[in-house]
Design a protein around this motif. Structure first.
Motif, short mmCIF file in Angstrom:
data_model
loop_
_atom_site.label_atom_id
_atom_site.label_comp_id
_atom_site.label_asym_id
_atom_site.label_seq_id
_atom_site.Cartn_x
_atom_site.Cartn_y
_atom_site.Cartn_z
N LYS A 1 1.92 -11.64 29.13
CA LYS A 1 2.74 -11.42 27.95
C LYS A 1 2.57 -12.56 26.95
CE LYS A 1 7.38 -10.21 26.38
NZ LYS A 1 8.77 -9.82 26.77
N ASP A 2 2.31 -12.20 25.71
CA ASP A 2 2.20 -13.16 24.61
C ASP A 2 3.38 -12.96 23.66
OD1 ASP A 2 -0.20 -14.05 25.63
OD2 ASP A 2 -1.43 -12.80 24.31
N VAL A 3 3.96 -14.05 23.19
CA VAL A 3 5.08 -14.00 22.25
C VAL A 3 4.84 -15.01 21.14
CG1 VAL A 3 7.57 -14.26 21.92
CG2 VAL A 3 6.69 -13.34 24.08
N MET A 4 4.97 -14.55 19.89
CA MET A 4 4.73 -15.43 18.74
C MET A 4 5.87 -15.32 17.75
SD MET A 4 1.37 -15.58 16.26
CE MET A 4 1.69 -14.09 15.36
N THR A 5 6.30 -16.47 17.25
CA THR A 5 7.26 -16.58 16.15
C THR A 5 6.61 -17.44 15.08
OG1 THR A 5 8.32 -18.60 16.97
CG2 THR A 5 9.16 -16.48 17.82
N PRO A 6 7.25 -17.63 13.93
CA PRO A 6 6.65 -18.50 12.91
C PRO A 6 6.45 -19.94 13.39
CG PRO A 6 8.36 -17.15 11.92
CD PRO A 6 8.45 -16.93 13.39
N ASP A 7 7.16 -20.35 14.44
CA ASP A 7 7.13 -21.74 14.89
C ASP A 7 6.29 -21.99 16.13
OD1 ASP A 7 8.96 -22.45 12.84
OD2 ASP A 7 10.60 -21.68 14.09
N GLN A 8 6.03 -20.96 16.94
CA GLN A 8 5.33 -21.24 18.20
C GLN A 8 4.68 -19.99 18.77
OE1 GLN A 8 8.23 -22.63 21.03
NE2 GLN A 8 9.19 -20.65 21.28
N PHE A 9 3.77 -20.22 19.72
CA PHE A 9 3.13 -19.15 20.48
C PHE A 9 3.23 -19.50 21.95
CE2 PHE A 9 -0.45 -17.49 22.87
CZ PHE A 9 -0.44 -16.15 22.52
#
Length: 263
Positions: free
Chosen positions: A96-104
């Motif tokens: 599972k990959d999760v990305m937000t504007p601040d981190q991955f």
């Protein structure tokens, strides 16, 4: 006489005070306000209308899932911020990959992985790219996007506005020097065709034709046939080559099982 002079002075003071208060509270002239705003370019106006045709403000709070090439993708927007994710089952492992504007972050079976800068960049770019294309034209309003009106043209008897898009290095991602063209239907205001060139992995030129256009709870989703063109082919020449059957079909870009998670 003296009494009249005093009354005259008092009246003058009151009139002056009222006029001064009116000046301070008066709404600025509309033309003055417009003069301080940056006018929209033709390209901006066309793209804004296109975003509206594809879903408009619904993108700002959209929460959808879909399948693409064996992976489950999810995007959740909250105005200026977002969360993108993907997951795939490989053997006994759930990646599972999760990305937000601040981190991955990448996790395998819920265990957070330590990634090199190179891997983090590669995985995050891949995730962002899939969501970018699935939600076109939403991201074309980002500050890093530079838009130019190219021309009006006709493809298979339909009229189109052609918009060229490049990216600023700040916020434009790893492949900020890629160039895109979008052919926007003048009647529906939706993207029927797009093309791009890229420099990574020895470079390439691609042309995509939309099909299976559908609206799911207000947002437009499309699939694409992906064509290859010879290197250094000018993007604006691709529709003519497409109509002549001179482009090689490489793949199909299928966004499947689209689900609105708000429901």
């Amino acid at each position: 006489m003296k009494k009249n002079l005093i009354l005259l002075c008092i009246t003058a003071v009151l009139v002056f005070s009222c006029n001064k208060k009116k000046e301070n509270t008066e709404v600025p002239d509309k033309n003055d306000t417009i003069a301080t705003e940056k006018p929209l370019t033709k390209a901006d106006s066309i793209v804004n209308r296109t975003i509206e045709a594809h879903g408009g403000k619904l993108y700002e709070s959209a929460d959808y899932s879909f399948d693409f090439r064996g992976k489950k993708y999810h995007f959740k927007n909250n105005e200026a911020t977002y969360t993108y994710s993907s997951e795939i089952k490989k053997g006994d492992s759930l990646i599972k990959d999760v990305m937000t504007p601040d981190q991955f972050e990448r996790s395998i079976n819920s265990n957070l992985q330590t990634l090199s800068k190179e891997d983090e960049s590669k995985y995050s770019e891949a995730l962002n790219s899939v969501i970018y294309f699935a939600t076109l034209p939403y991201k074309l309003q980002d500050p890093s996007v530079h838009k130019t009106f190219v021309e009006e043209t006709t493809i298979k008897g339909k009229k189109y506005d052609v918009i060229k898009v490049t990216f600023g290095q700040d916020g434009g991602g790893k492949d900020f020097d890629d160039e895109f063209h979008y052919w926007i239907n003048k009647q529906t205001h939706k993207i029927d065709y797009l093309a791009y060139n890229y420099l990574t992995n020895d470079g390439g030129v691609r042309f995509r034709a939309a099909f299976n256009t559908r609206v799911i709870d207000g947002l437009t989703f499309q699939d694409y046939i992906n064509y290859e063109a010879p290197l250094e082919t000018a993007l604006k020449d691709l529709p003519q080559l497409y109509e002549q059957g001179k482009l090689k079909e490489l793949s199909q870009i299928l966004t499947e099982n689209v689900t609105n998670n708000h429901k």
